[in-house]
Design a protein around this motif. Structure first.
Motif, PDB file in Angstrom:
ATOM      1  N   LEU A 149     -32.431   6.150   1.266  1.00  0.00           N
ATOM      2  CA  LEU A 149     -32.017   5.060   0.381  1.00  0.00           C
ATOM      3  C   LEU A 149     -32.032   5.513  -1.074  1.00  0.00           C
ATOM      4  CD1 LEU A 149     -33.727   1.926   1.990  1.00  0.00           C
ATOM      5  CD2 LEU A 149     -31.356   2.711   2.208  1.00  0.00           C
ATOM      6  N   SER A 150     -32.949   6.419  -1.402  1.00  0.00           N
ATOM      7  CA  SER A 150     -32.977   6.976  -2.757  1.00  0.00           C
ATOM      8  C   SER A 150     -31.699   7.760  -3.050  1.00  0.00           C
ATOM      9  CB  SER A 150     -34.200   7.884  -2.916  1.00  0.00           C
ATOM     10  OG  SER A 150     -34.200   8.514  -4.179  1.00  0.00           O
ATOM     11  N   ASP A 151     -31.214   8.501  -2.059  1.00  0.00           N
ATOM     12  CA  ASP A 151     -29.961   9.238  -2.226  1.00  0.00           C
ATOM     13  C   ASP A 151     -28.791   8.283  -2.444  1.00  0.00           C
ATOM     14  OD1 ASP A 151     -31.124  11.777  -1.865  1.00  0.00           O
ATOM     15  OD2 ASP A 151     -30.989  11.607   0.322  1.00  0.00           O
ATOM     16  N   TRP A 152     -28.748   7.208  -1.655  1.00  0.00           N
ATOM     17  CA  TRP A 152     -27.663   6.233  -1.819  1.00  0.00           C
ATOM     18  C   TRP A 152     -27.695   5.622  -3.222  1.00  0.00           C
ATOM     19  CZ3 TRP A 152     -23.735   6.230   1.401  1.00  0.00           C
ATOM     20  CH2 TRP A 152     -23.912   6.600   2.740  1.00  0.00           C
ATOM     21  N   ASN A 153     -28.894   5.323  -3.707  1.00  0.00           N
ATOM     22  CA  ASN A 153     -29.019   4.807  -5.079  1.00  0.00           C
ATOM     23  C   ASN A 153     -28.521   5.824  -6.094  1.00  0.00           C
ATOM     24  OD1 ASN A 153     -30.176   2.076  -5.461  1.00  0.00           O
ATOM     25  ND2 ASN A 153     -31.837   2.846  -4.169  1.00  0.00           N
ATOM     26  N   GLY A 154     -28.830   7.097  -5.853  1.00  0.00           N
ATOM     27  CA  GLY A 154     -28.388   8.142  -6.768  1.00  0.00           C
ATOM     28  C   GLY A 154     -26.876   8.271  -6.815  1.00  0.00           C
ATOM     29  N   LEU A 155     -26.220   8.068  -5.678  1.00  0.00           N
ATOM     30  CA  LEU A 155     -24.766   8.131  -5.635  1.00  0.00           C
ATOM     31  C   LEU A 155     -24.134   6.947  -6.383  1.00  0.00           C
ATOM     32  CD1 LEU A 155     -24.324   9.300  -1.930  1.00  0.00           C
ATOM     33  CD2 LEU A 155     -23.796  10.634  -3.987  1.00  0.00           C
ATOM     34  N   VAL A 156     -24.760   5.787  -6.280  1.00  0.00           N
ATOM     35  CA  VAL A 156     -24.287   4.640  -7.065  1.00  0.00           C
ATOM     36  C   VAL A 156     -24.384   4.954  -8.556  1.00  0.00           C
ATOM     37  CG1 VAL A 156     -24.763   2.235  -7.706  1.00  0.00           C
ATOM     38  CG2 VAL A 156     -24.814   2.918  -5.293  1.00  0.00           C
ATOM     39  N   GLU A 157     -25.509   5.535  -8.957  1.00  0.00           N
ATOM     40  CA  GLU A 157     -25.710   5.877 -10.368  1.00  0.00           C
ATOM     41  C   GLU A 157     -24.763   6.988 -10.828  1.00  0.00           C
ATOM     42  OE1 GLU A 157     -29.817   6.864 -10.610  1.00  0.00           O
ATOM     43  OE2 GLU A 157     -30.507   4.812 -10.174  1.00  0.00           O
ATOM     44  N   ALA A 158     -24.242   7.772  -9.884  1.00  0.00           N
ATOM     45  CA  ALA A 158     -23.293   8.840 -10.228  1.00  0.00           C
ATOM     46  C   ALA A 158     -21.912   8.296 -10.570  1.00  0.00           C
ATOM     47  CB  ALA A 158     -23.193   9.837  -9.070  1.00  0.00           C
ATOM     48  N   GLY A 159     -21.703   7.000 -10.343  1.00  0.00           N
ATOM     49  CA  GLY A 159     -20.466   6.366 -10.793  1.00  0.00           C
ATOM     50  C   GLY A 159     -19.443   6.094  -9.720  1.00  0.00           C
ATOM     51  N   PHE A 160     -19.810   6.150  -8.445  1.00  0.00           N
ATOM     52  CA  PHE A 160     -18.832   5.919  -7.388  1.00  0.00           C
ATOM     53  C   PHE A 160     -18.571   4.426  -7.179  1.00  0.00           C
ATOM     54  CE2 PHE A 160     -20.333  10.183  -6.466  1.00  0.00           C
ATOM     55  CZ  PHE A 160     -19.119  10.838  -6.305  1.00  0.00           C
ATOM     56  N   SER A 161     -17.310   4.114  -6.999  1.00  0.00           N
ATOM     57  CA  SER A 161     -16.918   2.723  -6.778  1.00  0.00           C
ATOM     58  C   SER A 161     -16.520   2.470  -5.332  1.00  0.00           C
ATOM     59  CB  SER A 161     -15.748   2.345  -7.695  1.00  0.00           C
ATOM     60  OG  SER A 161     -14.621   3.178  -7.447  1.00  0.00           O
ATOM     61  N   ARG A 162     -16.311   3.526  -4.535  1.00  0.00           N
ATOM     62  CA  ARG A 162     -15.988   3.362  -3.114  1.00  0.00           C
ATOM     63  C   ARG A 162     -16.709   4.438  -2.301  1.00  0.00           C
ATOM     64  NH1 ARG A 162     -12.675   0.368  -0.334  1.00  0.00           N
ATOM     65  NH2 ARG A 162     -11.484  -0.269  -2.172  1.00  0.00           N
ATOM     66  N   PHE A 163     -17.300   4.000  -1.195  1.00  0.00           N
ATOM     67  CA  PHE A 163     -18.012   4.895  -0.290  1.00  0.00           C
ATOM     68  C   PHE A 163     -17.368   4.812   1.088  1.00  0.00           C
ATOM     69  CE2 PHE A 163     -20.926   3.990  -3.652  1.00  0.00           C
ATOM     70  CZ  PHE A 163     -21.745   5.100  -3.784  1.00  0.00           C
ATOM     71  N   SER A 164     -16.957   5.960   1.623  1.00  0.00           N
ATOM     72  CA  SER A 164     -16.448   6.032   2.988  1.00  0.00           C
ATOM     73  C   SER A 164     -17.540   6.645   3.856  1.00  0.00           C
ATOM     74  CB  SER A 164     -15.179   6.884   3.056  1.00  0.00           C
ATOM     75  OG  SER A 164     -14.109   6.237   2.399  1.00  0.00           O
ATOM     76  N   ILE A 165     -18.122   5.822   4.714  1.00  0.00           N
ATOM     77  CA  ILE A 165     -19.272   6.248   5.511  1.00  0.00           C
ATOM     78  C   ILE A 165     -18.783   6.682   6.891  1.00  0.00           C
ATOM     79  CG2 ILE A 165     -21.516   5.590   6.430  1.00  0.00           C
ATOM     80  CD1 ILE A 165     -21.686   3.461   4.255  1.00  0.00           C
ATOM     81  N   GLY A 166     -19.025   7.937   7.239  1.00  0.00           N
ATOM     82  CA  GLY A 166     -18.552   8.495   8.502  1.00  0.00           C
ATOM     83  C   GLY A 166     -19.461   8.131   9.655  1.00  0.00           C
ATOM     84  N   VAL A 167     -19.270   6.950  10.204  1.00  0.00           N
ATOM     85  CA  VAL A 167     -20.068   6.509  11.349  1.00  0.00           C
ATOM     86  C   VAL A 167     -19.619   7.240  12.614  1.00  0.00           C
ATOM     87  CG1 VAL A 167     -20.669   4.532  12.797  1.00  0.00           C
ATOM     88  CG2 VAL A 167     -20.452   4.241  10.316  1.00  0.00           C
ATOM     89  N   GLN A 168     -18.322   7.264  12.860  1.00  0.00           N
ATOM     90  CA  GLN A 168     -17.644   7.839  14.037  1.00  0.00           C
ATOM     91  C   GLN A 168     -17.868   7.010  15.299  1.00  0.00           C
ATOM     92  OE1 GLN A 168     -15.914   9.417  12.384  1.00  0.00           O
ATOM     93  NE2 GLN A 168     -16.904  10.886  11.057  1.00  0.00           N
ATOM     94  N   ASP A 169     -19.133   6.670  15.592  1.00  0.00           N
ATOM     95  CA  ASP A 169     -19.460   5.821  16.731  1.00  0.00           C
ATOM     96  C   ASP A 169     -20.930   5.453  16.580  1.00  0.00           C
ATOM     97  OD1 ASP A 169     -20.012   4.806  19.460  1.00  0.00           O
ATOM     98  OD2 ASP A 169     -18.094   5.728  19.977  1.00  0.00           O
ATOM     99  N   PHE A 170     -21.304   4.249  17.012  1.00  0.00           N
ATOM    100  CA  PHE A 170     -22.722   3.870  16.987  1.00  0.00           C
ATOM    101  C   PHE A 170     -23.448   4.291  18.261  1.00  0.00           C
ATOM    102  CE2 PHE A 170     -21.455   0.516  13.783  1.00  0.00           C
ATOM    103  CZ  PHE A 170     -22.236   1.023  12.751  1.00  0.00           C
ATOM    104  N   ASP A 171     -22.727   4.782  19.247  1.00  0.00           N
ATOM    105  CA  ASP A 171     -23.319   5.205  20.515  1.00  0.00           C
ATOM    106  C   ASP A 171     -23.936   6.593  20.335  1.00  0.00           C
ATOM    107  OD1 ASP A 171     -23.809   6.233  23.105  1.00  0.00           O
ATOM    108  OD2 ASP A 171     -22.194   5.042  23.974  1.00  0.00           O
ATOM    109  N   GLU A 172     -25.253   6.670  20.438  1.00  0.00           N
ATOM    110  CA  GLU A 172     -25.939   7.938  20.174  1.00  0.00           C
ATOM    111  C   GLU A 172     -25.636   8.993  21.237  1.00  0.00           C
ATOM    112  OE1 GLU A 172     -29.963   7.846  18.962  1.00  0.00           O
ATOM    113  OE2 GLU A 172     -29.685   6.167  17.565  1.00  0.00           O
ATOM    114  N   ARG A 173     -25.265   8.583  22.434  1.00  0.00           N
ATOM    115  CA  ARG A 173     -24.882   9.563  23.454  1.00  0.00           C
ATOM    116  C   ARG A 173     -23.596  10.279  23.031  1.00  0.00           C
ATOM    117  NH1 ARG A 173     -22.289   8.602  29.398  1.00  0.00           N
ATOM    118  NH2 ARG A 173     -22.649  10.700  30.240  1.00  0.00           N
TER     119      ARG A 173
END
Length: 444
Positions: A149-173
């Protein structure tokens, strides 16, 4: 869709993230690239878009066809970041200072393999030189498996206005089979951090992987809908083992059939539409007030190597970093794929361009046709355009009879059901495809 039609059109064709496709690129000199950059200052669209390629990944996913490399030592990463700043110092003076920044996009690899403070310094290097349009898009592709969560906060402070989060799938298998680590933090907590920072959020999924079924993939999409992202993207897995040998591992695990893959997308799409999302292009689902949907309705939707975008936020793209591809009005230019060569070249005062393509006026016209078709699922051909594309009336009539397109005068339009085969229609109109020997992936 009928089985016979699916089999007939599920054949290898270009993805058309560029025209001509990247496998048509040839050797391009630094002088040719410099000339194209200088010409770009006088182009119709003068807004600036920058793409920064961060090639490193802590672990390489078996499905990945991107230009990704195993994480280097701390000193090796520092050398690469220094080279990025040096490349900026070589490229940016070629651009007229009154041009405005509309977009900055970080891709990879995993851009978030760098520390947020390091990424912030790269943003500042560009943002302190040029003026900005109102609300420019500063976007980054994120691997959630290694971010606190600290990293995510740091990215917000870096000035990003859009985040593309690579989930791919929620199935851990599924994730374990493709060698991808699941999110380190709860997705709800990540969303809270990003929302508090005023950012827009994309969730990216990949369908067509081992162990995926329509039912299982829909469960992941239902979880995503509960989070209410601004955009949700469902990418079709491109199986190209002749280019990426590690994909052979997935063949051993077993890939879904084309029919099951089509069901994954269709059923997931129905869930998203029922939840109030609208479809943009081949794979994007957005809220009705999203800028992408407005651009689609206004005929101003655009597409580049980074995905769908608007004419407001991007025009010409200037790429920085190893393998980065610049997309200019008259040329494409790709940097070297070798990290050591990249570092030494820019350290020696030279732009690291290796190959690319100079477009003729005719090819620029073909590009307009294919871009319109890929973005808007329709194109109305001008006389000039019809003269340079491969307008094969017999094969177009066959596609119309198969329910793939409708033809009304000079307008070619995809039918709703056949949208996955927009690449096939583009390939038919593409004069380069009539005698090609190059390899491509299948639409489904």
């Amino acid at each position: 869709m009928q089985q016979t039609i699916l089999e007939k059109y599920n054949v290898p064709v270009p993805r058309y993230t560029s025209y001509p496709p990247a496998n048509y690129f040839r050797e391009l000199s630094e002088e040719e690239y410099t000339s194209a950059v200088q010409q770009s200052n006088g182009a119709r669209d003068r807004n600036l878009s920058f793409y920064l390629h961060i090639p490193f990944c802590r672990h390489l996913c078996h499905y990945c066809a991107c230009n990704s490399y195993a994480m280097r030592s701390e000193a090796g990463v520092a050398d690469y970041v220094r080279a990025l700043h040096q490349e900026m110092d070589l490229l940016l003076p070629l651009l007229e200072r009154d041009r405005q920044i509309a977009q900055i996009h970080y891709g990879g690899g995993s851009p978030t393999s760098l520390q947020p403070a390091v990424i912030k310094s790269l943003n500042q290097h560009i943002l302190t030189i040029f003026p900005k349009i109102e609300s420019p898009e500063v976007a980054i592709e994120c691997h959630p498996g290694y971010l606190s969560l600290s990293d995510w906060n740091g990215l917000v402070e870096a000035g990003f206005s859009r985040f593309s989060i690579g989930v791919q799938d929620f199935d851990e298998r599924v994730l374990k089979t493709v060698n991808r680590r699941p999110s380190q933090e709860r997705m709800q907590d990540i969303f809270a951090v990003l929302r508090d920072g005023g950012a827009h959020i994309n969730l990216d999924f990949l369908y067509g992987l081992p162990h995926q079924t329509a039912a299982g993939f829909c469960r992941s999409i239902e979880q995503a809908i509960e989070l209410q992202p601004d955009r949700l993207v469902m990418f079709s897995y491109a199986h190209v083992p002749w280019l990426k040998k590690q994909q052979l591992i997935l063949e051993k695990a077993g890939l879904p059939t084309a029919e099951e893959k089509e069901r994954m997308f269709d059923e997931a799409a129905r869930l998203l539409l029922s939840a109030g999302y609208v479809r943009v292009g081949m794979d994007h689902f957005v809220r009705p007030d999203d800028e992408l949907y407005t651009a689609l309705q206004d005929g101003r939707l655009h597409r580049n190597f980074q995905g769908y975008c608007t004419r407001r936020t991007t025009a010409q793209v200037y790429a920085l970093g190893v393998t980065g591809i610049s997309q200019l009005e008259t040329a494409y230019a790709q940097n070297t794929k070798d990290i050591d060569e990249y570092v030494s070249t820019v350290g020696g005062g030279h732009l690291p361009v290796k190959k690319g393509y100079l477009l003729s006026q005719e090819e620029q016209l073909v590009r307009e046709v294919i871009d319109s078709l890929m973005c808007n699922y329709a194109v109305t051909l001008t006389g000039e355009q019809r003269a340079v594309v491969n307008y094969d009336e017999v094969r177009l009539a066959e596609m119309q009879a198969d329910g793939i397109i409708t033809i009304d005068g000079n307008t070619v339009r995809m039918t709703h059901e056949s949208s996955p085969f927009v690449r096939n229609v583009a390939a038919l109109l593409d004069p380069l495809m009539q005698h090609t020997t190059k390899s491509f992936s299948k639409p489904i």
